[in-house]
Design a protein around this motif. Sequence first.
Motif, PDB file in Angstrom:
ATOM      1  N   LEU A  96      29.926  38.677  41.370  1.00  0.00           N
ATOM      2  CA  LEU A  96      30.457  37.329  41.193  1.00  0.00           C
ATOM      3  C   LEU A  96      31.449  37.286  40.419  1.00  0.00           C
ATOM      4  O   LEU A  96      31.916  37.952  39.330  1.00  0.00           O
ATOM      5  CB  LEU A  96      29.238  36.732  40.313  1.00  0.00           C
ATOM      6  N   TYR A  97      32.658  36.744  41.050  1.00  0.00           N
ATOM      7  CA  TYR A  97      34.108  36.446  40.142  1.00  0.00           C
ATOM      8  C   TYR A  97      34.037  35.080  39.561  1.00  0.00           C
ATOM      9  O   TYR A  97      33.878  34.098  40.034  1.00  0.00           O
ATOM     10  CB  TYR A  97      34.872  36.397  41.375  1.00  0.00           C
ATOM     11  N   ASP A  98      33.812  35.218  38.242  1.00  0.00           N
ATOM     12  CA  ASP A  98      33.369  33.994  37.560  1.00  0.00           C
ATOM     13  C   ASP A  98      34.582  33.776  36.476  1.00  0.00           C
ATOM     14  O   ASP A  98      34.404  32.878  35.405  1.00  0.00           O
ATOM     15  CB  ASP A  98      32.183  34.011  36.661  1.00  0.00           C
ATOM     16  N   HIS A  99      35.770  34.737  36.246  1.00  0.00           N
ATOM     17  CA  HIS A  99      36.709  34.228  35.373  1.00  0.00           C
ATOM     18  C   HIS A  99      37.867  34.905  35.933  1.00  0.00           C
ATOM     19  O   HIS A  99      38.113  35.639  36.883  1.00  0.00           O
ATOM     20  CB  HIS A  99      36.648  34.865  34.058  1.00  0.00           C
ATOM     21  N   GLY A 100      39.301  34.307  35.603  1.00  0.00           N
ATOM     22  CA  GLY A 100      40.407  34.763  36.295  1.00  0.00           C
ATOM     23  C   GLY A 100      41.179  33.500  36.803  1.00  0.00           C
ATOM     24  O   GLY A 100      40.825  32.502  36.665  1.00  0.00           O
ATOM     25  N   ARG A 101      41.968  33.859  37.941  1.00  0.00           N
ATOM     26  CA  ARG A 101      42.840  32.622  38.695  1.00  0.00           C
ATOM     27  C   ARG A 101      42.143  32.818  40.185  1.00  0.00           C
ATOM     28  O   ARG A 101      41.943  33.750  40.640  1.00  0.00           O
ATOM     29  CB  ARG A 101      44.310  33.039  38.680  1.00  0.00           C
ATOM     30  N   VAL A 102      42.012  31.540  40.621  1.00  0.00           N
ATOM     31  CA  VAL A 102      41.737  31.232  41.991  1.00  0.00           C
ATOM     32  C   VAL A 102      42.823  30.495  42.666  1.00  0.00           C
ATOM     33  O   VAL A 102      43.165  29.345  42.331  1.00  0.00           O
ATOM     34  CB  VAL A 102      40.473  30.664  42.107  1.00  0.00           C
TER      35      VAL A 102
END
Length: 128
Positions: A96-102
């Motif tokens: 799960l990608y739950d932080h950073g930039r999208v």
Amino acid sequence: MPRVQTENYGSGNAAWIGTGHAINNARTEMLDISAFTAGTHYPDGYIPSGTPVAKVGTVLVPYDATEATVDGAGILAGFVLFDQRVVGTEDFAVPLYDHGRVNVDLVPGDFTKPADAAKLSATTIVFV
């Protein structure tokens, strides 16, 4: 002669990821495959990279983008980091990608950044 199996992965595109930092820090969560529809969410046998999900109880389900829905499936938990092959009906672990930039424009489907802050309360994502 050993058995050889060829496997083709989905056609996911990781261009939606805006930074490499969070790739190494994705957390593992269980995906409730019964909440997803084969023809809609994984028509080619894969949950695509970048699929937005919500966490309900202890499992991930499809994210409900309806702005008025600000609980349960209406709170964005993050995005499935890589294509995930669906085999059978058992729940399975996904990154799960739950932080950073999208990069909003590159998320698969018709994703729009939520306007209501309550829908984003479970993430620390910067949408670009």
